[in-house]
Scaffold this motif. Structure first.
Motif, short mmCIF file in Angstrom:
data_model
loop_
_atom_site.label_atom_id
_atom_site.label_comp_id
_atom_site.label_asym_id
_atom_site.label_seq_id
_atom_site.Cartn_x
_atom_site.Cartn_y
_atom_site.Cartn_z
N PHE A 18 0.87 -1.18 0.00
CA PHE A 18 0.00 0.00 0.00
C PHE A 18 0.90 1.23 0.00
O PHE A 18 1.73 1.38 0.90
CB PHE A 18 -0.92 0.00 1.23
CG PHE A 18 -1.99 -1.04 1.15
CD1 PHE A 18 -3.24 -0.71 0.64
CD2 PHE A 18 -1.77 -2.34 1.56
CE1 PHE A 18 -4.24 -1.66 0.55
CE2 PHE A 18 -2.76 -3.30 1.46
CZ PHE A 18 -4.00 -2.95 0.96
N THR A 20 1.60 5.55 -1.81
CA THR A 20 1.13 6.71 -2.56
C THR A 20 2.33 7.26 -3.32
O THR A 20 3.48 7.05 -2.92
CB THR A 20 0.59 7.84 -1.66
OG1 THR A 20 1.63 8.28 -0.80
CG2 THR A 20 -0.60 7.40 -0.85
N VAL A 51 -3.04 3.97 -2.38
CA VAL A 51 -4.02 4.31 -1.34
C VAL A 51 -4.94 5.45 -1.80
O VAL A 51 -6.13 5.47 -1.48
CB VAL A 51 -3.30 4.67 -0.02
CG1 VAL A 51 -4.25 5.20 1.02
CG2 VAL A 51 -2.57 3.44 0.51
N ALA A 55 -8.97 4.23 -1.57
CA ALA A 55 -9.14 4.70 -0.18
C ALA A 55 -10.07 3.79 0.62
O ALA A 55 -9.83 3.53 1.80
CB ALA A 55 -9.66 6.13 -0.19
N ALA A 58 -8.14 0.66 1.62
CA ALA A 58 -7.14 1.02 2.63
C ALA A 58 -7.79 1.26 3.98
O ALA A 58 -7.27 0.83 5.02
CB ALA A 58 -6.36 2.26 2.18
N GLU A 59 -8.94 1.90 3.97
CA GLU A 59 -9.66 2.15 5.21
C GLU A 59 -10.16 0.84 5.82
O GLU A 59 -10.06 0.62 7.02
CB GLU A 59 -10.83 3.11 4.96
CG GLU A 59 -11.47 3.62 6.22
CD GLU A 59 -12.53 4.67 5.93
OE1 GLU A 59 -13.61 4.58 6.54
OE2 GLU A 59 -12.27 5.57 5.10
N VAL A 63 -5.18 0.72 6.98
CA VAL A 63 -3.84 1.15 6.58
C VAL A 63 -3.65 2.57 7.08
O VAL A 63 -4.37 3.48 6.68
CB VAL A 63 -3.67 1.08 5.05
CG1 VAL A 63 -2.34 1.70 4.63
CG2 VAL A 63 -3.78 -0.35 4.56
N LEU A 66 2.54 4.55 5.76
CA LEU A 66 2.97 4.12 4.43
C LEU A 66 4.49 3.97 4.41
O LEU A 66 5.18 4.75 5.04
CB LEU A 66 2.54 5.14 3.38
CG LEU A 66 1.03 5.28 3.18
CD1 LEU A 66 0.75 6.41 2.23
CD2 LEU A 66 0.40 4.00 2.70
#
Length: 98
Positions: A18, A20, A51, A55, A58-59, A63, A66
């Motif tokens: 995970f 960004t 992510v 989202a 990930a939520e 998570v 990162l």
């Protein structure tokens, strides 16, 4: 999220990353994951999950930091860690589940 279930329900270990694009530690993991993929070939699968674009997933998986790395096999989470890892550590972890 049913697609997620298909991704992790494999008989080989699946490493989820995970990340960004704007996170430095996440970007530092890119070459590490390439090395892991090259070392293990088709014995394991590596999936990068942005992510920002995922989202909801990930939520659901809580998570927070990162990068967050997870290993699944047969739909079950086997290992999870936040932060950078080196290639040898990840290769060793994945080999435990091959």
């Amino acid at each position: 999220m049913s697609k997620f279930g298909e991704l992790i329900d494999l008989n080989i270990p699946v490493l989820l990353d995970f990340y960004t694009e704007w996170n430095e530690a996440s970007n530092a993991m890119h070459p590490v994951l390439r090395d892991v993929a090259a070392a293990l070939g088709d014995k394991a699968k590596i999936i990068k999950i942005d992510v920002d674009k995922n989202a909801q997933l990930a939520e659901a998986l809580r998570v927070k930091g990162l990068p967050t790395l997870m290993i699944y096999k047969g739909g079950e989470m086997k290992w999870r860690q936040n932060g950078e890892q080196d290639a040898n550590t990840l290769i060793g972890l994945l080999q435990e589940y091959i």
